[in-house]
Scaffold this active site. Structure first.
Site, PDB file in Angstrom:
ATOM      1  N   GLN A 182     -31.388 -19.448 -16.313  1.00 48.88           N
ATOM      2  CA  GLN A 182     -32.178 -19.823 -17.752  1.00 48.88           C
ATOM      3  C   GLN A 182     -31.630 -19.652 -18.226  1.00 48.88           C
ATOM      4  OE1 GLN A 182     -36.046 -17.505 -16.138  1.00 48.88           O
ATOM      5  NE2 GLN A 182     -36.973 -19.446 -17.065  1.00 48.88           N
TER       6      GLN A 182
ATOM      7  N   CYS B 190     -43.357 -21.197 -17.381  1.00 52.68           N
ATOM      8  CA  CYS B 190     -41.784 -20.894 -17.314  1.00 52.68           C
ATOM      9  C   CYS B 190     -40.794 -20.816 -18.591  1.00 52.68           C
ATOM     10  CB  CYS B 190     -41.192 -21.377 -15.672  1.00 52.68           C
ATOM     11  SG  CYS B 190     -39.254 -21.541 -16.179  1.00 52.68           S
TER      12      CYS B 190
END
Ligand code: CO
Length: 184
Positions: free
Chosen positions: A50, A98
């Site tokens: 990420q 998320c």
């Protein structure tokens, strides 16, 4: 150091991450920076892909969710080279979000328990079983190392309804309080 968070549409979020070697240079800084980035973006979990690093590591600090379950107070860990051995128990829905898919939240069904092997930041081996929200966060973060996102686990109809929103996110047209890096 706070990293920018890569958002939906970034190819790295779809790659299988590579294992970390014991004694690898910069590992303690990586762990530190992942925690720092997670706190700066108000997340309870963050996986290396990420932030554009395709390595098998994620960090969790579920303390902000202690109102949901007091066992989450102080649940702070780094998971290096994790490997899920088994997922058992009845599937249950939980509303997931998320950092890489800002503004979207959906109910996702996952098994109640997860049995996992991993190394901590000092490269000590652990073999544990987690349940409840702890298991949930681990399952979500682990998926990031496999190139999987929570929206892959919702119904095709629901995903279709999110299509234009996802498109906007991938173009960086999304209002977030933390630094993001969008594709292109
Ligand atoms: Co995520």
């Amino acid at each position: 150091m706070i990293y920018p968070v890569y958002v939906f549409g970034s190819p790295i979020l779809r790659k299988k991450a590579k294992e970390i070697e014991e004694g690898e240079e910069g590992l303690s800084e990586l762990v530190e920076n992942l925690f720092e980035t997670m706190y700066a973006s108000d997340g309870v979990g963050l996986a290396a892909p990420q932030v554009g690093i395709s390595k098998r590591i994620f960090v969790i600090d579920a303390s902000p969710m202690k109102e949901d379950d007091e066992a989450l107070e102080g649940f702070k860990k780094a998971f290096i080279n994790p490997y899920i051995i088994d997922q058992t128990g009845e599937k249950w829905p939980f509303n997931e979000g998320c950092l890489s898919i800002p503004t979207i939240r959906e109910d996702v069904e996952r098994p109640a328990e997860v049995e996992i092997e991993y190394y901590d930041e000092n490269f000590n081996y652990h073999h544990e079983t987690f349940s409840g929200i702890k298991a949930r966060i681990i399952q979500h973060e682990y998926d990031h190392l496999e190139g999987v996102l929570f929206i892959d686990k919702i119904s095709p109809l629901k995903k279709k309804l999110l299509k234009s929103k996802l498109m906007s996110i991938s173009k960086g047209k999304v209002d977030v309080e933390y630094k993001i890096k969008f594709p292109g």
